[in-house]
Scaffold this motif. Structure first.
Motif, PDB file in Angstrom:
ATOM      1  N   ILE A  47      11.627  -7.204   3.752  1.00  0.00           N
ATOM      2  CA  ILE A  47      11.176  -8.593   3.931  1.00  0.00           C
ATOM      3  C   ILE A  47      10.188  -8.972   2.839  1.00  0.00           C
ATOM      4  N   PHE A  48       9.222  -8.091   2.553  1.00  0.00           N
ATOM      5  CA  PHE A  48       8.207  -8.386   1.533  1.00  0.00           C
ATOM      6  C   PHE A  48       8.851  -8.544   0.153  1.00  0.00           C
ATOM      7  N   ASP A  49       9.789  -7.662  -0.175  1.00  0.00           N
ATOM      8  CA  ASP A  49      10.460  -7.770  -1.478  1.00  0.00           C
ATOM      9  C   ASP A  49      11.240  -9.086  -1.587  1.00  0.00           C
ATOM     10  N   SER A  50      11.912  -9.477  -0.496  1.00  0.00           N
ATOM     11  CA  SER A  50      12.682 -10.730  -0.487  1.00  0.00           C
ATOM     12  C   SER A  50      11.757 -11.929  -0.634  1.00  0.00           C
ATOM     13  N   SER A  90       2.677  -9.990  -6.247  1.00  0.00           N
ATOM     14  CA  SER A  90       2.522  -8.812  -5.376  1.00  0.00           C
ATOM     15  C   SER A  90       2.050  -9.228  -3.999  1.00  0.00           C
ATOM     16  N   ILE A  91       2.420  -8.420  -3.012  1.00  0.00           N
ATOM     17  CA  ILE A  91       1.944  -8.620  -1.640  1.00  0.00           C
ATOM     18  C   ILE A  91       1.119  -7.403  -1.254  1.00  0.00           C
ATOM     19  N   TRP A  92      -0.088  -7.660  -0.769  1.00  0.00           N
ATOM     20  CA  TRP A  92      -1.038  -6.599  -0.412  1.00  0.00           C
ATOM     21  C   TRP A  92      -1.352  -6.670   1.078  1.00  0.00           C
ATOM     22  N   ILE A  93      -1.362  -5.511   1.727  1.00  0.00           N
ATOM     23  CA  ILE A  93      -1.688  -5.439   3.156  1.00  0.00           C
ATOM     24  C   ILE A  93      -2.905  -4.521   3.330  1.00  0.00           C
ATOM     25  N   ALA A 137      -0.650  -2.233  -2.050  1.00  0.00           N
ATOM     26  CA  ALA A 137       0.462  -3.059  -2.551  1.00  0.00           C
ATOM     27  C   ALA A 137       1.757  -2.656  -1.862  1.00  0.00           C
ATOM     28  N   LYS A 138       2.324  -3.585  -1.080  1.00  0.00           N
ATOM     29  CA  LYS A 138       3.576  -3.317  -0.375  1.00  0.00           C
ATOM     30  C   LYS A 138       4.796  -3.808  -1.155  1.00  0.00           C
ATOM     31  N   SER A 139       4.568  -4.749  -2.079  1.00  0.00           N
ATOM     32  CA  SER A 139       5.656  -5.228  -2.934  1.00  0.00           C
ATOM     33  C   SER A 139       5.056  -5.646  -4.277  1.00  0.00           C
TER      34      SER A 139
END
Length: 609
Positions: free
Chosen positions: A29-32, A48-51, A61-63
């Protein structure tokens, strides 16, 4: 929101929503989301998406998508306030860094390690020209950040880009919550399925009568960790370990666990210990109930055990507890039946019914038999009484040691004693039997002392009897040995009735009768010693010990032979006897032995008081 988003961005937002609703894998989902966002935001060259990870207290960094090396970039872990992403996380609002000056200032907060990773992740011909970081908020709490990066001076982020990023951040929060719920349910189902499977396999083992050790081996094979089963007093009952686990490490775990078992209140505890410079996680699971503890199951793991494994082990503990209760019930029933048999046998009430019962218990009435009594006293307890659990464990130890050398053994508890009946083939020489039993007794005594240093162990062994008809006589003799060990000082605490010489005479007469005999034979000499404080009595004792050898006696006393001759002549005068006359000499020798035993008994009782 629709007024500020382009038609293309609205379509993108719908596409993101569709991805979230159609997929459950959060990484996918994060990559999409990242790919879709970069494709519709013209200025975005990467993102980038960070959690936020609570355990590490870091943004992970998750993506990572765009014109850099994601496998290096995703090694970066940020604290709150570090870099553009960390600053947005701390502020809990969307921030835009318009130019290289603002970006450089934000990047100066990076640690040297993270800065090095960033430099290696971004090609040298690329530079950040502007950056947007937008928080992912869930119920007012920041749980992550979405960051878009621009590398083109000619392209600038717009207000609708900020609006889109905020909207996508909201969608990401929904995705995280949905994924979290899914994985919790999946974990619960997985946990339940795993537990049921283990429970089913363990139940099959119990139904097939495999026993505790087979259960331990199965669990060990299933989870691949070191396992130990302790009873309610912290004694090791069974184990299943890898070959690398040494005896010394097992002893350490036994000592460590003994303290935990006795104070265990919760269903399980988890902690860390260090063994041979290696850190292990130790999981202690209770067996039985709070009202009646049956001990604990110990798991030692180099890796952190999952909740799924611990939950499965808690289910396994139910099966183990039931097996322990079953074993205990069978054992107690056997003990009751054997106890009734032994009590009647040692009372001398032999009849056809008892002979038949002996045969049912695999005891041949015509074999050779010996009775053994193992007596226990708690040196730290004024009442000298041992706890029920300790006595049960001592009985297990006795059975194990005695059965190790003899297939026909019966050991039962009688108050603070264990009474054992040992059987031998009638063709075995008596001397071999006596030596073997004494060796068994000494081994058992040492084993008990090593494990329970606070327990005083005395072992009495009767004489060999041919057939069950006369075995009660061996029991009486073993009991006399225990009585003697309780009342008199003796070099060894394992005593066979055949070892007793003059001591048998002592056991068969009252103390008053013994003192009368001593006074009749040695009275004048004892009175002389008490009034003169001389050395005549001690000289007589050494003289008799040295078989009336003048030279050896003199050497032992460190005196001249003339001095010894004078003392012996004086002894004869006081006792009005001739030390060369065999009849009075026999009485003197007997009286001396009794006198020494009674004196030793008085000293023993004085020390106890």
């Amino acid at each position: 929101m629709q007024d500020t988003l382009t038609h293309r961005q609205l379509k993108s937002l719908i596409q993101v929503s569709n991805v979230i609703n159609s997929k459950l894998d959060i990484d996918t989902i994060f990559d999409s989301i990242m790919n879709e966002t970069i494709s519709v935001v013209e200025a975005a060259g990467g993102g980038s998406i960070w959690i936020f990870d609570k355990n590490q207290n870091r943004l992970i960094a998750k993506s990572a998508q765009g014109l850099f090396y994601p496998h290096i970039f995703r090694q970066i872990e940020l604290v709150s306030g570090e870099s553009m992403t960390g600053i947005s996380f701390a502020a809990k609002k969307c921030l835009i860094f318009w130019d290289e000056v603002e970006i450089k200032q934000a990047l100066s907060t990076l640690t040297p390690y993270n800065r090095d990773l960033l430099d290696r992740a971004i090609p040298s011909n690329f530079h950040f020209t502007s950056v947007i970081s937008s928080p992912i908020l869930q119920k007012g709490k920041c749980i992550g950040v979405i960051t878009l990066d621009s590398f083109e001076q000619s392209l600038q982020f717009k207000q609708e880009d900020i609006n889109l990023l905020e909207a996508i951040g909201h969608q990401a929060a929904i995705a995280l919550e949905k994924s979290s719920l899914y994985y919790e349910k999946e974990k619960t189902v997985r946990m339940l399925s795993h537990s049921i499977e283990i429970h089913r396999n363990l139940a099959n083992l119990v139904v097939n009568g495999e026993g505790i050790q087979s259960i331990m081996n199965f669990i060990h094979k299933t989870i691949g960790q070191h396992m130990f089963l302790f009873n309610e007093i912290g004694e090791l009952k069974a184990s299943a370990c890898h070959s690398s686990f040494s005896v010394e490490m097992t002893e350490y775990i036994t000592q460590y666990t003994k303290q935990i078992i006795l104070t265990l209140e919760n269903s399980h505890t988890v902690s860390d210990i260090t063994l041979n410079d290696e850190t292990y996680q130790i999981v202690v699971l209770s067996l039985g109930s709070k009202l009646k503890s049956l001990g604990g199951l110990i798991i030692l793991s180099k890796q952190k055990m999952s909740e799924v494994d611990i939950a499965a082990l808690e289910h396994a503990c139910t099966i183990i507890s039931l097996e322990l209760v079953k074993e205990q019930a069978v054992f107690e029933t056997q003990q009751r039946l054997r106890g009734e048999f032994v009590t009647k046998l040692f009372s001398g009430q032999m009849d056809e019914a008892l002979i038949q019962k002996a045969k049912n218990l695999n005891f041949d009435p015509n074999r050779t038999y010996v009775a053994m009594i193992i007596n226990f006293e708690d040196k730290l307890n004024e009442q000298k009484v041992l706890g029920e659990h300790v006595l049960r464990n001592l009985l297990h130890m006795s059975n194990k040691t005695l059965l190790g050398r003899n297939s026909q053994v019966m050991a039962v508890r009688v108050e603070n004693q264990i009474v054992a009946l040992l059987s031998f083939h009638s063709r075995v020489p008596s001397s071999n039997i006596v030596a073997e039993i004494k060796e068994l007794g000494k081994n058992l005594q040492q084993e008990i002392i090593n494990k329970y240093r606070e327990i005083d162990v005395s072992i009495g062994i009767g004489r060999i009897k041919q057939g069950l008809t006369f075995v009660h006589e061996s029991f009486v003799e073993a009991n006399k040995c225990i009585k003697f060990l309780k009342n008199y000082l003796f070099d060894h605490r394992v005593l066979s009735y055949t070892d007793l010489g003059v001591q048998r005479f002592i056991l068969q007469n009252s103390k008053e009768e013994l003192n009368d005999f001593i006074q009749e034979v040695l009275g004048p000499l004892i009175q002389y010693e008490q009034s003169r404080k001389g050395e005549l009595l001690s000289t007589l004792i050494v003289y008799l010990d040295q078989n009336q050898n003048i030279k050896k006696t003199a050497d032992s006393l460190h005196i001249h032979t003339n001095t010894l001759s004078y003392r012996l002549k004086r002894i004869e005068e006081i006792l009005a006897t001739d030390l060369n006359d065999s009849q009075p000499l026999f009485n003197i020798h007997l009286a001396i032995n009794i006198y020494q035993c009674i004196k030793a008994k008085d000293t023993l009782q004085k020390n106890k008081s």
